[in-house]
Design a protein around this motif. Structure first.
Motif, mmCIF file in Angstrom:
data_model
loop_
_atom_site.group_PDB
_atom_site.id
_atom_site.type_symbol
_atom_site.label_atom_id
_atom_site.label_comp_id
_atom_site.label_asym_id
_atom_site.label_seq_id
_atom_site.Cartn_x
_atom_site.Cartn_y
_atom_site.Cartn_z
ATOM 1 N N ARG A 165 0.746 -1.260 0.015
ATOM 2 C CA ARG A 165 -0.154 -0.016 0.009
ATOM 3 C C ARG A 165 0.879 1.315 -0.008
ATOM 4 O O ARG A 165 0.311 2.286 0.035
ATOM 5 C CB ARG A 165 -0.873 0.098 1.298
ATOM 6 C CG ARG A 165 -1.961 -1.034 1.287
ATOM 7 C CD ARG A 165 -3.043 -0.903 2.123
ATOM 8 N NE ARG A 165 -2.560 -0.776 3.731
ATOM 9 C CZ ARG A 165 -2.609 -1.929 4.195
ATOM 10 N NH1 ARG A 165 -2.910 -3.221 3.915
ATOM 11 N NH2 ARG A 165 -1.985 -2.074 5.524
ATOM 12 N N ASP A 166 2.146 0.996 -0.123
ATOM 13 C CA ASP A 166 3.104 2.340 0.022
ATOM 14 C C ASP A 166 2.991 3.042 -1.522
ATOM 15 O O ASP A 166 3.396 2.442 -2.415
ATOM 16 C CB ASP A 166 4.406 1.437 0.360
ATOM 17 C CG ASP A 166 5.465 2.833 0.617
ATOM 18 O OD1 ASP A 166 4.953 4.180 0.312
ATOM 19 O OD2 ASP A 166 6.560 2.636 0.784
ATOM 20 N N ASP A 167 2.516 4.169 -1.398
ATOM 21 C CA ASP A 167 2.256 4.904 -2.495
ATOM 22 C C ASP A 167 3.596 5.765 -3.077
ATOM 23 O O ASP A 167 3.478 6.250 -4.070
ATOM 24 C CB ASP A 167 1.113 5.973 -2.548
ATOM 25 C CG ASP A 167 1.066 7.011 -1.210
ATOM 26 O OD1 ASP A 167 2.151 6.862 -0.655
ATOM 27 O OD2 ASP A 167 0.097 7.571 -1.043
ATOM 28 N N LYS A 168 4.681 5.726 -2.249
ATOM 29 C CA LYS A 168 5.830 6.154 -2.666
ATOM 30 C C LYS A 168 6.826 5.457 -3.311
ATOM 31 O O LYS A 168 7.989 5.854 -4.016
ATOM 32 C CB LYS A 168 6.699 6.704 -1.268
ATOM 33 C CG LYS A 168 6.018 7.585 -0.493
ATOM 34 C CD LYS A 168 6.405 7.936 0.815
ATOM 35 C CE LYS A 168 5.894 8.929 1.763
ATOM 36 N NZ LYS A 168 6.857 8.987 3.010
ATOM 37 N N ARG A 169 6.188 3.898 -3.440
ATOM 38 C CA ARG A 169 7.120 3.204 -4.327
ATOM 39 C C ARG A 169 6.239 2.305 -5.097
ATOM 40 O O ARG A 169 4.965 2.179 -5.026
ATOM 41 C CB ARG A 169 8.021 1.994 -3.368
ATOM 42 C CG ARG A 169 8.526 2.704 -2.415
ATOM 43 C CD ARG A 169 9.080 1.894 -1.031
ATOM 44 N NE ARG A 169 10.010 0.661 -1.474
ATOM 45 C CZ ARG A 169 10.070 0.103 -0.485
ATOM 46 N NH1 ARG A 169 9.932 -0.157 0.431
ATOM 47 N NH2 ARG A 169 11.055 -1.181 -0.783
ATOM 48 N N SER A 170 6.824 1.756 -6.226
ATOM 49 C CA SER A 170 6.005 0.831 -7.337
ATOM 50 C C SER A 170 6.309 -0.548 -6.702
ATOM 51 O O SER A 170 7.237 -1.176 -7.219
ATOM 52 C CB SER A 170 6.501 0.989 -8.608
ATOM 53 O OG SER A 170 6.491 2.576 -8.716
ATOM 54 N N GLU B 215 4.519 6.529 10.328
ATOM 55 C CA GLU B 215 4.019 7.813 9.419
ATOM 56 C C GLU B 215 2.550 7.402 8.801
ATOM 57 O O GLU B 215 2.454 6.337 8.376
ATOM 58 C CB GLU B 215 4.714 8.613 8.692
ATOM 59 C CG GLU B 215 5.998 9.125 9.144
ATOM 60 C CD GLU B 215 6.925 10.061 8.331
ATOM 61 O OE1 GLU B 215 6.311 9.922 6.988
ATOM 62 O OE2 GLU B 215 8.048 10.375 8.690
ATOM 63 N N PHE B 216 1.689 8.248 9.002
ATOM 64 C CA PHE B 216 0.452 7.992 8.293
ATOM 65 C C PHE B 216 0.860 7.922 6.700
ATOM 66 O O PHE B 216 1.432 8.843 6.212
ATOM 67 C CB PHE B 216 -0.833 8.862 8.428
ATOM 68 C CG PHE B 216 -1.177 8.964 10.211
ATOM 69 C CD1 PHE B 216 -1.879 7.855 10.412
ATOM 70 C CD2 PHE B 216 -0.724 9.983 11.115
ATOM 71 C CE1 PHE B 216 -2.277 7.538 11.641
ATOM 72 C CE2 PHE B 216 -0.909 9.689 12.402
ATOM 73 C CZ PHE B 216 -1.956 8.869 12.646
ATOM 74 N N SER B 217 -0.189 7.252 5.862
ATOM 75 C CA SER B 217 0.155 7.436 4.547
ATOM 76 C C SER B 217 -0.583 8.678 3.926
ATOM 77 O O SER B 217 -1.247 9.398 4.773
ATOM 78 C CB SER B 217 -0.584 6.020 4.002
ATOM 79 O OG SER B 217 -2.169 6.336 4.110
ATOM 80 N N ARG B 218 -0.162 9.012 2.395
ATOM 81 C CA ARG B 218 -0.493 10.071 2.177
ATOM 82 C C ARG B 218 -2.292 10.042 1.836
ATOM 83 O O ARG B 218 -2.800 11.100 2.017
ATOM 84 C CB ARG B 218 -0.106 10.067 0.554
ATOM 85 C CG ARG B 218 1.499 10.449 0.399
ATOM 86 C CD ARG B 218 1.934 10.416 -1.084
ATOM 87 N NE ARG B 218 3.467 10.760 -0.766
ATOM 88 C CZ ARG B 218 4.114 10.714 -2.000
ATOM 89 N NH1 ARG B 218 3.396 10.676 -3.202
ATOM 90 N NH2 ARG B 218 5.267 10.731 -2.168
ATOM 91 N N GLN B 219 -2.767 8.768 1.815
ATOM 92 C CA GLN B 219 -4.366 9.063 1.606
ATOM 93 C C GLN B 219 -4.992 9.249 3.096
ATOM 94 O O GLN B 219 -5.912 9.974 3.015
ATOM 95 C CB GLN B 219 -4.780 7.502 1.345
ATOM 96 C CG GLN B 219 -4.303 6.948 0.095
ATOM 97 C CD GLN B 219 -4.817 5.632 -0.379
ATOM 98 O OE1 GLN B 219 -5.061 4.839 0.687
ATOM 99 N NE2 GLN B 219 -4.705 5.005 -1.630
ATOM 100 N N VAL B 220 -4.405 9.090 4.169
ATOM 101 C CA VAL B 220 -4.766 9.410 5.249
ATOM 102 C C VAL B 220 -4.429 10.861 5.422
ATOM 103 O O VAL B 220 -5.455 11.740 6.028
ATOM 104 C CB VAL B 220 -4.189 8.542 6.542
ATOM 105 C CG1 VAL B 220 -4.498 9.299 7.888
ATOM 106 C CG2 VAL B 220 -4.534 7.145 6.507
ATOM 107 N N CYS C 106 -7.089 13.202 4.230
ATOM 108 C CA CYS C 106 -8.305 13.009 4.931
ATOM 109 C C CYS C 106 -8.302 14.742 5.714
ATOM 110 O O CYS C 106 -9.483 15.130 6.291
ATOM 111 C CB CYS C 106 -8.775 12.162 5.536
ATOM 112 S SG CYS C 106 -8.856 10.649 4.579
ATOM 113 N N LEU C 107 -7.103 14.954 5.904
ATOM 114 C CA LEU C 107 -6.988 16.351 7.227
ATOM 115 C C LEU C 107 -7.695 17.515 6.238
ATOM 116 O O LEU C 107 -7.615 17.738 5.202
ATOM 117 C CB LEU C 107 -5.664 16.641 7.389
ATOM 118 C CG LEU C 107 -4.966 15.292 8.269
ATOM 119 C CD1 LEU C 107 -3.704 15.590 8.671
ATOM 120 C CD2 LEU C 107 -5.796 15.163 9.698
ATOM 121 N N PRO C 108 -8.365 18.713 7.219
ATOM 122 C CA PRO C 108 -8.503 19.748 6.565
ATOM 123 C C PRO C 108 -7.474 20.522 5.595
ATOM 124 O O PRO C 108 -6.288 20.339 6.111
ATOM 125 C CB PRO C 108 -8.938 20.647 7.611
ATOM 126 C CG PRO C 108 -9.341 19.590 8.798
ATOM 127 C CD PRO C 108 -8.285 18.421 8.604
#
Length: 464
Positions: free
Chosen positions: A90-95, A440-445, A448-450
């Motif tokens: 689920r790591d969106d920083k890598r392929s 650390e929280f993922s980019r997707q999380v 969700c922040l304001p």
């Protein structure tokens, strides 16, 4: 099926063809030919080298392919590692691509006659690497390399025209680009659990050989062994106990295990098989002596001095009781036992620091002992080339193996946590030792922040 393309990125995005693959592969690390590098991983690399694969600062491991066969084997062999692999996917920083090879029309094949399950899985992984190579390299998108620590699998892959290396060869080839990776390599020189003795003289063994899994199961059914979770003493990792339960004794029975030889390389949390011994054996046993206080491991450069008491200095701020004091009259009347086999290991990553005697030694060695913060854990031997950098640090280490010819388990360095005594560092140590997530929280999380970030405040509009 013929509609699965080149796999799933992040567990949700289908990569249909080579053109789409070229857009998602990272280009921070390229080969000498200027091509992107795609690594197809074998099961033994994933299970044994997960700490290395989790390093986000190494672009060489940016593009990975994990086939269905590897994921299934990893889940069966080590559920903890499998859960860490799921996080990687689920790591969106890598392929990192999950490839359903067992459902792919062109890659899957049936098991052959007289082919073992292990050989069959190895062949499926090689077929995946070969097919991926044919698709990707022909279009000039990237170069494909199979990483496996199975020597036979690697030799067969090369005979079939597949580029293959061991993880050690690959890391060594990275050279000065990533010098710290060598310390993260897990020890792969394990003794086969079915033949712990190997070719070495049994008289040099410091512990008894563990029983095989079939023998443990047979004796458990026969009632000559009991099983339970080993719990080491918080004052001395050379003493501990298990709780065992039977139909006749639903309340449970405590079995005391005293002495390093009786504990037989079990570590706190391991599921173990125990043979009950009578009080006479325990009373006459000289097994309560710490092996590191009897002799030094001169063969690997660990010239440890004798401790005044078993387990002494295993943790700052604790002092283990003497062997005489630990053998109270009440405990001598209880049931005693010795561990004869490991049913399931429960190893994790441990916080600790380098033994002061290794730091002060005039003749430096790459082999050093790490003192875990948890007093229930024995010293761990690691190999490092950066002793000067970590000698005053809290470090994170992992255990790889523990054969019966060594007084200490062998492991590898994972990362430095910070200076010893620093408030932030010690806080991180406490959080880790109590299994409190700090990742650390993922980019997707974070998305969700304001949008206002730290400037966000409660208003009537956003409070409805």
């Amino acid at each position: 099926r013929d509609d699965v393309g080149l796999g799933m990125l992040g567990g949700k995005t289908l990569i249909r063809d080579e053109e789409e693959l070229s857009t998602v592969l990272g280009d921070e690390f390229v080969t000498e030919d200027g091509l992107k590098l795609v690594l197809v991983l074998d099961t033994n690399v994933v299970v044994r080298q997960i700490d290395l694969l989790e390093r986000e600062d190494c672009s060489a491991f940016q593009n990975l392919v994990l086939c269905e066969t590897v994921l299934s084997e990893t889940r069966r062999l080590n559920l903890g590692v499998f859960n860490r692999v799921r996080v990687l996917l689920r790591d969106d920083k890598r392929s990192i691509i999950a490839f359903p090879n067992e459902n792919h029309r062109e890659v899957w094949s049936a098991q052959r006659t007289n082919e073992t399950a292990n050989d069959y899985n190895d062949r499926l992984i090689r077929d995946t690497a070969k097919w991926y190579s044919e698709q990707v390299e022909a279009s000039g998108v990237a170069k494909v390399l199979l990483l496996t620590n199975d020597r036979r699998c690697k030799d067969l892959a090369r005979k079939e025209g597949i580029a293959a290396e061991s993880i050690q060869e690959f890391v060594a080839g990275l050279g000065s680009k990533f010098p710290g990776l060598v310390d993260l390599l897990a020890d792969t020189d394990q003794v086969d659990p079915r033949d712990e003795g190997g070719s070495r003289d049994a008289r040099t063994a410091k512990f008894d050989a563990h029983l095989s899994e079939p023998e443990i199961n047979r004796r458990l059914k026969a009632g000559t062994l009991v099983q339970g979770t080993f719990r080491a003493s918080p004052f001395n990792h050379g003493e501990g106990s298990i709780m065992t339960y039977t139909k006749k004794d639903a309340a449970g029975r405590k079995v005391i295990i005293s002495g390093f030889k009786s504990i037989n390389r079990a570590i706190d949390g391991d599921r173990v098989a125990v043979e009950i011994v009578n009080d006479v054996k325990m009373a006459n046993s000289d097994d309560l002596v710490d092996p590191e206080a009897q002799e030094a491991e001169a063969d690997d450069g660990l010239l440890d001095q004798a401790a005044a008491e078993p387990g002494e200095a295993n943790l700052v701020g604790t002092q283990a009781p003497s062997s005489g004091a630990s053998a109270a009259d009440g405990e001598r009347k209880a049931v005693h036992g010795k561990i004869v086999g490991i049913i399931k290991r429960n190893w994790r990553q441990y916080c600790g620091s380098v033994d002061e005697r290794d730091v002060a030694r005039e003749v430096r060695s790459e082999n050093v002992l790490v003192l875990p913060v948890d007093p229930k854990i024995p010293k761990i031997r690691i190999r490092t080339k950066q002793l000067d950098a970590i000698k005053d640090q809290r470090i994170l280490v992992a255990i790889d193996s523990w054969d019966r010819f060594s007084s200490f388990p062998s492991g590898h360095f994972v990362r430095a946590m910070g200076a010893i005594g620093d408030r932030t560092t010690e806080t991180a140590v406490i959080l880790h030792e109590h299994d409190i997530p700090t990742r650390e929280f993922s980019r997707q999380v974070m998305k969700c922040l304001p949008k206002e970030g730290k400037e966000w405040v409660v208003t009537p509009e956003n409070s409805v």
